[in-house]
Write an enzyme that holds these catalytic residues in place. Structure first.
Site, short mmCIF file in Angstrom:
data_model
loop_
_atom_site.label_atom_id
_atom_site.label_comp_id
_atom_site.label_asym_id
_atom_site.label_seq_id
_atom_site.Cartn_x
_atom_site.Cartn_y
_atom_site.Cartn_z
CG PHE A 115 -9.88 -9.60 11.03
CD1 PHE A 115 -8.65 -10.02 11.50
CD2 PHE A 115 -10.12 -9.63 9.65
CE1 PHE A 115 -7.66 -10.45 10.62
CE2 PHE A 115 -9.14 -10.06 8.77
CZ PHE A 115 -7.91 -10.48 9.26
CD GLN A 116 -7.33 -7.14 7.49
OE1 GLN A 116 -8.20 -6.88 6.67
NE2 GLN A 116 -6.16 -7.65 7.15
CG MET A 144 22.50 12.62 3.95
SD MET A 144 23.67 13.75 3.14
CE MET A 144 22.83 14.06 1.59
CE LYS A 149 -17.12 -6.76 2.97
NZ LYS A 149 -16.41 -8.02 3.30
CD GLU A 177 -1.68 -2.39 1.71
OE1 GLU A 177 -2.58 -3.26 1.82
OE2 GLU A 177 -0.48 -2.57 2.06
#
Length: 592
Positions: A123-124, A490, A173, A61
């Site tokens: 969940f999630q 760096m 959802k 993602e």
């Protein structure tokens, strides 16, 4: 406040997911960068049932958000991201923050558990609105399918107007699945509190013109806000610079708004800017800041920043003005409209460029320092030479250049000359490693015929290297040019300068064979190890029609100069290793 649609479509009834896709299509969205999951499957099903919007399946993602950033930055159109709930949303947070700090217009669509489960640790589930509240321009939790279309329109308006930025829309959802008849769906949300700046006040422009005409040591300090204002703003900057005769410098994010080939161009300013740009800022009697925000990488030590100058600050974001540096004339306005007003007023008042010959004599003296010079070598490839040769061999094709973050990023900013806006894609405010490859993918989708090159480091490229598969899946001929010095360069440079060369965990003791890795992903792999092979290797990369990864082995301990040490002033630049500006005092030396 909701404004309802006309009632002629009352018979139509669509799910929240269908309202979403229909609205994205209406708004002209051509790509959605995303990764599916349980909480967004209704949206993916709606995507499957249409053929107008193309979904780009990334491999993580974070890559989706960076790809959308690259698309937005190179095309000027907003990028769209679709991720699932929980880890999908949290994986996107780095990219959202990156877009927020660099003012990139994005709309991020996140799945969420059903509204009945919010707050139950389902969940999630995660508090996406809470998590993104401080790293987005605005965010929404949509609670009814009738609100989807209006919320999306509002999100696009917020993302693209004023100071652009990322807007998050969290979609439970059940809202995606439930339906709403057309007569309950409003056209838009009337947002009473959001009124982005547009045209400048005429009195402010009058004052700015008088200050410009009176200045004997003026400088235009420009930033990414000019590029965000559109190509016309860059053209207007060039016109104003020609009218006034003043020199122009830029932040990292503003490169390309003014052509590097112009004799009025001083190069980038700030921590790794040119000596002439930083000295001009320090000695100016007038700074005209347009679309930049006086951040710490530009100003250095605040109490020593341009002590003798008057300052004009033009910015669309009111909160950026007087935040870091107090200015004499604040102008809250769109950069393009402000530039147009300055030009019109300058001409209407019959102003002409003043005698700046003494100012330019000073500047030429600083230019004579040749602050971007670097040691030559026949035994190993100097990274600066590799960048310069890459520019020389590609300049006629006007490439789009993305970068990762580190020394290679600064070398690219210093040695790759940009003539046009929207050709330079980099992570400025957040400094996000792993940005460059997915950004290049997004840019290539936005302009399939362009030459798109990600200039990378061997450490940074591995942050999102899985997106090589995305390039193969969509047949994108992006090029990755790795400056491989085996160090987090760096970090190593700062350890050398400030920690007595104690290289704590900055050496990569286990690197992949990038050529074989490229081949495993279906790319072409090229390795360049000697200076005499540089041209042939770059030529082979450019001749190949598909994606290419070049492993260019460069000098391991080369440092990026010039450099202003953290907390030092513009007059305290380190120009090269073992060389310090004569004006650097003992206190500044102690800083390094």
């Amino acid at each position: 406040m909701l404004t309802e649609r006309p009632t002629e479509d009352k018979a139509q009834e669509k799910s929240g997911a269908d309202w979403l896709i229909e609205t994205l299509d209406e708004l002209g969205v051509e790509f959605v960068f995303g990764y599916p999951g349980g909480a967004v499957l209704p949206i993916y099903d709606a995507l499957f049932r249409q053929e107008r919007i193309r979904h780009i399946l990334v491999r993580q993602e974070g890559g989706a958000v960076h790809a959308a950033e690259g698309y937005a930055r190179s095309t000027g159109r907003p990028g769209v991201v679709l991720v699932t709930s929980g880890p999908g949303a949290t994986n996107a947070v780095t990219g959202i923050t990156d877009a927020w700090l660099d003012s990139i217009p994005l709309v991020i669509l996140t799945g969420q558990v059903p509204t009945s489960l919010i707050g139950t640790d389902a969940f999630q589930e995660c508090d996406t609105v809470g998590i993104t509240r401080h790293c987005s321009k605005h965010n929404y939790l949509v609670r009814h399918p009738a609100e989807v279309a209006a919320t999306i329109r509002e999100a696009f308006h917020l993302a693209t107007s004023g100071r652009p930025g990322p807007v998050v829309v969290d979609l439970p959802k059940n809202v995606q699945v439930a339906s709403a008849p057309a007569d309950t769906v409003p056209d838009r949300i009337a947002h009473r509190g959001y009124r982005p700046a547009g045209a400048p006040a005429s009195a402010d422009i009058d004052s700015a013109i008088e200050m410009l005409a009176a200045a004997t040591r003026p400088v235009f300090y420009t930033g990414g806000g000019i590029i965000n204002a559109g190509p016309e703003a860059s053209r207007l900057l060039r016109e104003l610079a020609a009218l006034t005769g003043a020199p122009v410098t830029s932040t990292l994010m503003g490169l390309g708004a003014f052509p590097a080939s112009s004799p009025q161009w001083l190069g980038m300013l700030g921590m790794h800017g040119t000596y002439e740009a930083n000295m001009a800022m320090n000695r100016a009697d007038l700074i005209v800041c347009i679309g930049a925000r006086f951040d710490d990488r530009v100003t250095g030590r605040l109490d020593a920043f341009s002590p003798g100058s008057m300052k004009i600050h033009i910015d669309v974001d009111r909160s950026s003005i007087n935040k870091n540096v107090r200015v004499d004339l604040p102008i809250v306005a769109d950069a393009g409209q402000a530039l147009a007003a300055l030009i019109e007023t300058w001409r209407a008042r019959g102003k002409t460029a003043g005698n700046l010959s003494h100012w330019w004599t000073m500047i030429e003296g600083w230019r004579a320092k040749k602050s971007l010079s670097y040691p030559a070598s026949r035994a190993e490839i100097m990274p600066q030479a590799a960048i310069r040769r890459l520019w020389e061999m590609t300049r006629e094709r006007h490439p789009i250049i993305s970068t990762e973050v580190g020394q290679h990023q600064m070398w690219a900013a210093q040695h790759f000359d940009f003539e046009d806006p929207n050709k330079w894609l980099t992570s400025g405010g957040l400094g996000t490693m792993g940005y460059g490859l997915p950004a290049a993918i997004g840019a290539q989708l936005g302009d399939p015929e362009a030459l798109v090159i990600d200039i990378a480091g061997e450490a940074s490229i591995q942050m999102n290297i899985q997106e090589m598969a995305t390039a193969v899946q969509y047949r994108l001929p992006v090029k990755v040019f790795i400056l491989n010095n085996e160090y987090m360069g760096m970090v190593r440079q700062w350890q050398e300068l400030t920690y007595a060369s104690r290289y704590s965990e900055s050496y990569s003791a286990a690197l992949p064979d990038f050529v074989r890795l490229a081949e495993a992903y279906g790319w072409k792999g090229i390795r360049i190890e000697r200076p005499e092979d540089l041209d042939a290797g770059i030529g082979e990369m450019l001749d190949y029609a598909g994606p290419v990864m070049v492993d260019c082995r460069v000098a391991k301990l080369a440092n990026c100069f010039p450099m202003i040490p953290s907390g030092a002033a513009h007059t305290e630049m380190i120009l090269q290793a073992n060389e310090v500006s004569g004006e650097m005092d003992d206190e500044a030396k102690a800083l390094v």
